[in-house]
Write an enzyme that holds these catalytic residues in place. Structure first.
Site, PDB file in Angstrom:
ATOM      1  N   ARG A 199      27.718 -31.749   4.780  1.00 29.75           N
ATOM      2  CA  ARG A 199      27.844 -30.645   4.181  1.00 29.75           C
ATOM      3  C   ARG A 199      29.259 -30.231   3.259  1.00 29.75           C
ATOM      4  O   ARG A 199      29.219 -29.741   2.244  1.00 29.75           O
ATOM      5  CB  ARG A 199      27.846 -29.662   5.390  1.00 29.75           C
ATOM      6  N   ASP A 212      14.172 -24.978   4.134  1.00 32.37           N
ATOM      7  CA  ASP A 212      14.379 -23.492   4.432  1.00 32.37           C
ATOM      8  C   ASP A 212      13.101 -22.858   3.944  1.00 32.37           C
ATOM      9  O   ASP A 212      12.409 -23.398   3.273  1.00 32.37           O
ATOM     10  CB  ASP A 212      15.495 -23.257   3.733  1.00 32.37           C
ATOM     11  N   TYR A 248      13.049 -10.916   2.203  1.00 24.54           N
ATOM     12  CA  TYR A 248      14.475 -11.377   1.638  1.00 24.54           C
ATOM     13  C   TYR A 248      14.492 -11.029   0.342  1.00 24.54           C
ATOM     14  O   TYR A 248      15.300 -10.897  -0.523  1.00 24.54           O
ATOM     15  CB  TYR A 248      14.528 -12.878   2.025  1.00 24.54           C
TER      16      TYR A 248
END
Ligand code: CP3
Length: 344
Positions: A37, A73, A151
């Site tokens: 990351r 995701d 969202y």
């Protein structure tokens, strides 16, 4: 091919012990994840098949869970429709532009969406031989239309889904048009995942817990049902549906056609196992915050769940929601080892 422990449990067949995996089992609580990351953004990571495949297997190599979940995701379907999705550290997802009017919904392009998600299918290709060698299934997933729509409407994480609920009452046909588009993308996307070789699917409806019972039926479970009805699933790969507020919504979730209901930590498993039909499996429901507890408390609470579910074929050990980034990996090891040492 021999069915894995997870597949047996998900189809309510007898197993020597419950399988165990954890929602968000790949992520920032793992030093090996943070190392990658540091070099890439989250979006770059999920879009690079080799990295997505590597991260999917990180928790499996470290803890030996009984299932791997694809590292991706739920917001990739919003992106495939033309929204720009960013994930900002400590803030969460940002969707630009937000979708709030009929004109906004009309700009969303449903043509060739699966083509824009090829990177996910390539990650599945890379993972298939590796999970097969480990004798565990790869779980594919998508967000439920309602949660992804929320969202897109809010533009970011929201504590109460105020804008979504306003649209629901002030302009319901626009919300239905958005849900319809998301449903169609999700059907194509999950069918592509099945074709690429995932052995199970999970549909995440995390924010449906904000809805009333009737609105959950009108704006969520009906669309989940439509997705499941339109899957091309010749091998009967088990489908799991996860929502918050499962205590209330269980009767509707059982009508979606899912094989497994994944329940939050507030749900009373003793009551639930009598409500859920015997041919439907149950997954859950340890409170993820218990992973901050001392070992003896955590062990007691894991055992309590195992004991409650031991007389019911069709049980998969999991959390009631995802792992947090500041969980100590040793607590994850404790839970996995405890479940794997259990015998009916
Ligand atoms: O479970 C797994 O290990 C597989 C991967 C996975 C992620 N997100 C990775 C991720 C899955 C299945 C999801 C689903 C998801 N994404 C849901 C439904 C499940 C749930 O947890 O409720 C939701 C609501 C999202 C939307 C989303 N994506 C949020 C709210 C966030 C920010 C959260 C945070 O902790 O910052 C993301 C980003 C995200 N998705 C991360 C990971 C590992 C953190 C990315 C990072 O900064 O490294």
């Amino acid at each position: 091919m021999k069915k894995t422990l997870y597949e047996l449990a998900a189809t309510c067949q007898k197993t020597p012990r419950p399988p165990v995996w954890m929602m968000r089992q790949a992520g920032r609580y793992l030093p090996e994840y943070r190392q990658i990351r540091e070099k890439y953004s989250f979006i770059e990571m999920i879009k690079t098949p080799k990295i997505a495949a590597e991260i999917t297997l990180q928790p499996i190599h470290r803890f030996g869970m009984d299932a791997a979940i694809l590292f991706s995701d739920i917001l990739v379907t919003a992106e495939a429709l033309g929204c720009h999705v960013d994930i900002i550290e400590k803030k969460g997802p940002i969707i630009t532009p937000p979708i709030r009017t009929r004109a906004d919904v009309d700009t969303l392009n449903t043509v060739n969406t699966t083509k824009k998600l090829t990177y996910v299918l390539e990650a599945i290709d890379l993972l298939t031989p590796q999970v097969t060698a480990l004798n565990i299934p790869l779980i594919g997933f998508a967000g439920a239309p309602f949660t992804v729509a929320s969202y897109m409407i809010e533009g970011q994480s929201s504590p109460d889904l105020k804008l979504t609920k306003q649209l629901m009452t002030q302009d319901p046909s626009t919300l239905h048009a958005l849900l319809e588009k998301l449903t169609n993308v999700t059907i194509d996307y999950l069918n592509a995942q099945l074709k690429a070789g995932v052995k199970a699917l999970q549909i995440f409806d995390t924010w449906a817990g904000h809805l009333s019972y009737t609105d959950f039926e009108t704006y969520s479970s009906t669309y989940i049902q439509k997705i499941i009805q339109n899957l091309n699933n010749p091998n009967n790969c088990p489908i799991t549906v996860f929502a918050k507020n499962t205590t209330t919504f269980a009767p509707l979730l059982t009508t979606t056609g899912a094989n497994v209901i994944s329940v939050d930590w507030q749900t009373n498993l003793k009551t639930l196992k009598n409500i859920v039909p015997q041919n439907m499996a149950i997954q859950g429901n340890l409170d993820p915050y218990l992973l901050f507890a001392p070992d003896d408390i955590l062990t007691q609470r894991v055992d309590a769940i195992l004991n409650t579910m031991q007389d019911r074929p069709g049980y998969i050990f999991n959390l009631g929601h995802g792992l947090m980034p500041d969980i100590n990996p040793e607590k994850v090891a404790l839970v996995v080892n405890r479940v794997q040492a259990f015998h009916h």
